[in-house]
Design a protein around this motif. Structure first.
Motif, PDB file in Angstrom:
ATOM      1  N   GLU A 142     -50.519  43.086  47.217  1.00  0.00           N
ATOM      2  CA  GLU A 142     -50.266  41.914  46.348  1.00  0.00           C
ATOM      3  C   GLU A 142     -50.875  40.750  47.038  1.00  0.00           C
ATOM      4  O   GLU A 142     -51.086  40.469  48.420  1.00  0.00           O
ATOM      5  CB  GLU A 142     -48.987  41.658  45.960  1.00  0.00           C
ATOM      6  N   PRO A 143     -51.157  39.640  46.433  1.00  0.00           N
ATOM      7  CA  PRO A 143     -51.265  38.285  46.965  1.00  0.00           C
ATOM      8  C   PRO A 143     -50.238  37.789  47.802  1.00  0.00           C
ATOM      9  O   PRO A 143     -49.174  38.220  47.457  1.00  0.00           O
ATOM     10  CB  PRO A 143     -51.892  37.271  45.755  1.00  0.00           C
ATOM     11  N   PRO A 144     -50.335  36.954  48.642  1.00  0.00           N
ATOM     12  CA  PRO A 144     -51.903  36.588  49.299  1.00  0.00           C
ATOM     13  C   PRO A 144     -52.327  37.543  50.335  1.00  0.00           C
ATOM     14  O   PRO A 144     -51.944  38.382  50.588  1.00  0.00           O
ATOM     15  CB  PRO A 144     -51.152  35.169  50.143  1.00  0.00           C
ATOM     16  N   PHE A 145     -53.406  37.051  50.594  1.00  0.00           N
ATOM     17  CA  PHE A 145     -54.599  38.060  51.422  1.00  0.00           C
ATOM     18  C   PHE A 145     -53.946  38.337  52.749  1.00  0.00           C
ATOM     19  O   PHE A 145     -54.021  39.293  53.265  1.00  0.00           O
ATOM     20  CB  PHE A 145     -55.750  37.266  51.721  1.00  0.00           C
ATOM     21  N   GLU A 146     -53.045  37.529  53.117  1.00  0.00           N
ATOM     22  CA  GLU A 146     -52.270  37.674  54.408  1.00  0.00           C
ATOM     23  C   GLU A 146     -51.520  38.966  54.535  1.00  0.00           C
ATOM     24  O   GLU A 146     -51.282  39.680  55.631  1.00  0.00           O
ATOM     25  CB  GLU A 146     -51.282  36.671  54.806  1.00  0.00           C
ATOM     26  N   ARG A 147     -51.063  39.655  53.508  1.00  0.00           N
ATOM     27  CA  ARG A 147     -50.472  40.798  53.263  1.00  0.00           C
ATOM     28  C   ARG A 147     -51.403  41.865  53.737  1.00  0.00           C
ATOM     29  O   ARG A 147     -50.764  42.937  54.448  1.00  0.00           O
ATOM     30  CB  ARG A 147     -49.810  41.010  52.021  1.00  0.00           C
ATOM     31  N   PHE A 148     -52.780  41.980  53.126  1.00  0.00           N
ATOM     32  CA  PHE A 148     -53.638  42.584  53.748  1.00  0.00           C
ATOM     33  C   PHE A 148     -53.876  42.611  55.382  1.00  0.00           C
ATOM     34  O   PHE A 148     -53.732  43.904  56.059  1.00  0.00           O
ATOM     35  CB  PHE A 148     -55.103  42.640  53.188  1.00  0.00           C
ATOM     36  N   LEU A 149     -53.808  41.513  55.946  1.00  0.00           N
ATOM     37  CA  LEU A 149     -54.046  41.541  57.286  1.00  0.00           C
ATOM     38  C   LEU A 149     -52.740  41.949  57.888  1.00  0.00           C
ATOM     39  O   LEU A 149     -52.707  42.558  59.027  1.00  0.00           O
ATOM     40  CB  LEU A 149     -54.278  39.912  57.468  1.00  0.00           C
ATOM     41  N   ASP A 150     -51.699  41.775  57.230  1.00  0.00           N
ATOM     42  CA  ASP A 150     -50.317  42.262  58.123  1.00  0.00           C
ATOM     43  C   ASP A 150     -50.456  43.976  57.986  1.00  0.00           C
ATOM     44  O   ASP A 150     -50.199  44.550  59.114  1.00  0.00           O
ATOM     45  CB  ASP A 150     -48.992  42.080  57.108  1.00  0.00           C
ATOM     46  N   VAL A 151     -51.152  44.633  57.062  1.00  0.00           N
ATOM     47  CA  VAL A 151     -51.210  45.945  57.241  1.00  0.00           C
ATOM     48  C   VAL A 151     -52.572  46.440  58.336  1.00  0.00           C
ATOM     49  O   VAL A 151     -52.277  47.478  59.121  1.00  0.00           O
ATOM     50  CB  VAL A 151     -52.018  46.460  55.673  1.00  0.00           C
ATOM     51  N   VAL A 152     -53.607  45.662  58.330  1.00  0.00           N
ATOM     52  CA  VAL A 152     -54.452  45.932  59.182  1.00  0.00           C
ATOM     53  C   VAL A 152     -53.726  45.727  60.681  1.00  0.00           C
ATOM     54  O   VAL A 152     -54.153  46.412  61.716  1.00  0.00           O
ATOM     55  CB  VAL A 152     -55.822  44.933  59.019  1.00  0.00           C
ATOM     56  N   GLU A 153     -52.996  44.693  60.841  1.00  0.00           N
ATOM     57  CA  GLU A 153     -52.359  44.334  62.000  1.00  0.00           C
ATOM     58  C   GLU A 153     -51.485  45.771  62.527  1.00  0.00           C
ATOM     59  O   GLU A 153     -51.482  46.090  63.681  1.00  0.00           O
ATOM     60  CB  GLU A 153     -51.643  43.174  62.284  1.00  0.00           C
ATOM     61  N   ALA A 154     -50.717  46.183  61.672  1.00  0.00           N
ATOM     62  CA  ALA A 154     -50.094  47.428  61.855  1.00  0.00           C
ATOM     63  C   ALA A 154     -50.651  48.512  62.188  1.00  0.00           C
ATOM     64  O   ALA A 154     -50.381  49.380  63.301  1.00  0.00           O
ATOM     65  CB  ALA A 154     -49.029  47.500  60.666  1.00  0.00           C
ATOM     66  N   TYR A 155     -51.971  48.742  61.577  1.00  0.00           N
ATOM     67  CA  TYR A 155     -52.944  49.735  61.995  1.00  0.00           C
ATOM     68  C   TYR A 155     -53.172  49.752  63.440  1.00  0.00           C
ATOM     69  O   TYR A 155     -53.189  50.497  64.242  1.00  0.00           O
ATOM     70  CB  TYR A 155     -53.828  49.886  60.857  1.00  0.00           C
ATOM     71  N   ALA A 156     -53.866  48.399  63.473  1.00  0.00           N
ATOM     72  CA  ALA A 156     -54.328  48.062  64.988  1.00  0.00           C
ATOM     73  C   ALA A 156     -53.366  48.302  66.218  1.00  0.00           C
ATOM     74  O   ALA A 156     -53.599  49.019  67.157  1.00  0.00           O
ATOM     75  CB  ALA A 156     -54.998  46.741  64.897  1.00  0.00           C
TER      76      ALA A 156
END
Length: 193
Positions: free
Chosen positions: A149-163
């Motif tokens: 869902e918005p905002p885009f930072e939620r996507f970055l949270d997922v990328v961060e957890a992945y990394a």
């Protein structure tokens, strides 16, 4: 959700650089966008995405992966993503079949690739309630779902957890990336409901 400040972005960069690479300039031949890309009226990259692209125009979690395996942050204008759906006719059919919020629409830019079939799109229509949301498609299975869902930072949270999870894993010469790293989708809170 913690704020995506410069320090947090630099930490994400460090995770990506342990095994991957970050490219300073977009590849114009592949229609990649930079943080300062000119977009049509009403379209705008989310500010946090712009800030990520200032650090690097393309982020590959794994070196020399053809922008395909692992997690690859690559931003491509909606008009240049038709090939992901097949051709213009296939894209129109995809949009009709998946509904008006489908990322086959002209308000969705490619933002991430995790395999030759897995693509993630971000809504860049600034006035849309979906602005900053991401959607995931598996193009060879004709599947599309809301990813964050918005905002885009939620996507970055997922990328961060992945990394953070995958940074310590080491790929041996004979191993496929898919066999080593956890899939980006497995870190999405929407999938855990």
């Amino acid at each position: 959700m913690t704020e995506w400040n410069e320090s947090r972005m630099q930490e994400l960069k460090t995770h990506f650089l342990k095994q991957g690479e970050i490219h300073s300039e977009p590849n114009q031949e592949k229609h990649e966008l930079s943080h300062e890309a000119a977009l049509e009226d009403g379209l705008a990259l989310p500010e946090t995405l712009q800030n990520i692209l200032k650090i690097g125009a393309k982020w590959n979690f794994v070196k020399q992966n053809y922008d395909c395996f692992g997690c690859n942050i690559i931003v491509v204008h909606p008009e240049k993503t038709t090939n992901i759906f097949g051709d213009e006719e296939c894209r129109t059919e995809w949009l009709e079949d998946h509904g008006e919020e489908s990322c086959a629409g002209k308000d969705w830019a490619l933002v991430c690739v995790t395999s030759e079939f897995d693509f993630y799109f971000v809504n860049i229509r600034a006035e849309s309630p979906q602005y900053g949301a991401t959607r995931h498609i598996i193009n060879n299975c004709y599947e599309e779902d809301l990813f964050t869902e918005p905002p885009f930072e939620r996507f970055l949270d997922v990328v961060e957890a992945y990394a953070k999870t995958n940074v310590a894993k080491v790929q041996m010469d004979d191993e496929d990336v898919e066999d080593i790293y956890d899939d980006l989708r497995s870190f999405n809170p929407l999938n855990k409901e």
